[in-house]
Design a protein around this motif. Structure first.
Motif, short mmCIF file in Angstrom:
data_model
loop_
_atom_site.label_atom_id
_atom_site.label_comp_id
_atom_site.label_asym_id
_atom_site.label_seq_id
_atom_site.Cartn_x
_atom_site.Cartn_y
_atom_site.Cartn_z
N ASP A 66 0.81 -1.23 0.00
CA ASP A 66 0.00 0.00 0.00
C ASP A 66 0.84 1.28 0.00
O ASP A 66 0.37 2.33 0.38
CB ASP A 66 -0.94 0.01 1.21
N TRP A 67 2.09 1.19 -0.45
CA TRP A 67 2.99 2.34 -0.38
C TRP A 67 2.43 3.56 -1.11
O TRP A 67 2.56 4.69 -0.64
CB TRP A 67 4.39 1.97 -0.93
N ALA A 68 1.79 3.37 -2.27
CA ALA A 68 1.26 4.52 -3.02
C ALA A 68 0.09 5.15 -2.27
O ALA A 68 -0.01 6.38 -2.20
CB ALA A 68 0.84 4.10 -4.43
N ASP A 69 -0.77 4.33 -1.69
CA ASP A 69 -1.88 4.86 -0.89
C ASP A 69 -1.36 5.64 0.31
O ASP A 69 -1.88 6.71 0.64
CB ASP A 69 -2.78 3.73 -0.39
N ARG A 70 -0.33 5.10 0.95
CA ARG A 70 0.24 5.78 2.13
C ARG A 70 0.87 7.12 1.74
O ARG A 70 0.71 8.12 2.46
CB ARG A 70 1.26 4.87 2.81
N LEU A 71 1.57 7.17 0.61
CA LEU A 71 2.15 8.44 0.17
C LEU A 71 1.07 9.44 -0.23
O LEU A 71 1.20 10.64 0.05
CB LEU A 71 3.13 8.22 -0.99
N ASP A 72 0.02 8.95 -0.83
CA ASP A 72 -1.10 9.81 -1.21
C ASP A 72 -1.74 10.42 0.04
O ASP A 72 -1.96 11.64 0.12
CB ASP A 72 -2.13 8.97 -1.99
#
Length: 192
Positions: free
Chosen positions: A73-79
């Protein structure tokens, strides 16, 4: 201009969302970081920036950037992190006075500049490393350049930026901003 921060954050998260796991090993303009390491850097330091923006207690340091697991979920977390930072820094009074960044006093206005810089400069790093276009509005590049130029030498002394890359005064403002922060606007990934 604080009203430009959400636009910079949107540009950043658009780039993040385009990154695929196949891109993780690509080198970036940050000499010691490939894409995976730069994503770890952003995810690791984001909670410290957010705590400083909210003037709350910083998280425990943990094992550092290298130990951070990107997870699925790295992209969700950065978002989410970008949205939270933007919201926190646009609250009334958020850019006034002093705050604490990892145990060090810091002007809140400098924290704002750091986050803005992360969105734009690391956004360019990630876009360039993965072969994607980086279309930044001139208004944002100009605003950030004017914000960073007075303190760029201090940032270099603190090893936040590398040596300034000479860029002609006639070059586009984004190129001058990149040079100011120690990046070569003509950088391309080495052939793999």
């Amino acid at each position: 201009m604080p009203e430009l921060l959400p636009r910079a954050a949107d540009r950043f998260t658009g780039i993040v969302r385009a990154i695929e796991p196949a891109d993780f090993g690509a080198p970036t303009p940050c000499a010691d970081y490939d894409v995976r390491a730069l994503l770890r850097h952003l995810l690791y330091w984001g909670p410290f920036l957010l705590a400083a923006a909210r003037r709350t207690e910083a998280p425990a340091p943990g094992g550092g950037e290298v130990a951070l697991d990107l997870g699925e979920d790295w992209a969700d977390r950065l978002d989410r992190q970008a949205a939270d930072l933007t919201e926190a820094l646009l609250r009334p009074g958020a850019r006034d006075g002093m705050t604490d960044f990892g145990g060090n006093p810091l002007p809140a206005s400098m924290l704002y500049a750091m986050v803005y810089d992360e969105f734009v400069i690391h956004g360019w790093d990630l876009a360039t490393a993965t072969g994607r276009p980086f279309d930044l509005e001139t208004e944002i590049a100009t605003d950030l350049y004017e914000l960073l130029a007075p303190t760029a030498d201090v940032a270099r002394e603190m090893k936040v930026y590398g040596p300034e890359v000479p860029v002609p005064a006639s070059a586009p403002i984004l190129d001058r901003l990149l040079g100011l922060t120690g990046r070569d606007p003509a950088w391309t990934p080495p052939v793999r």
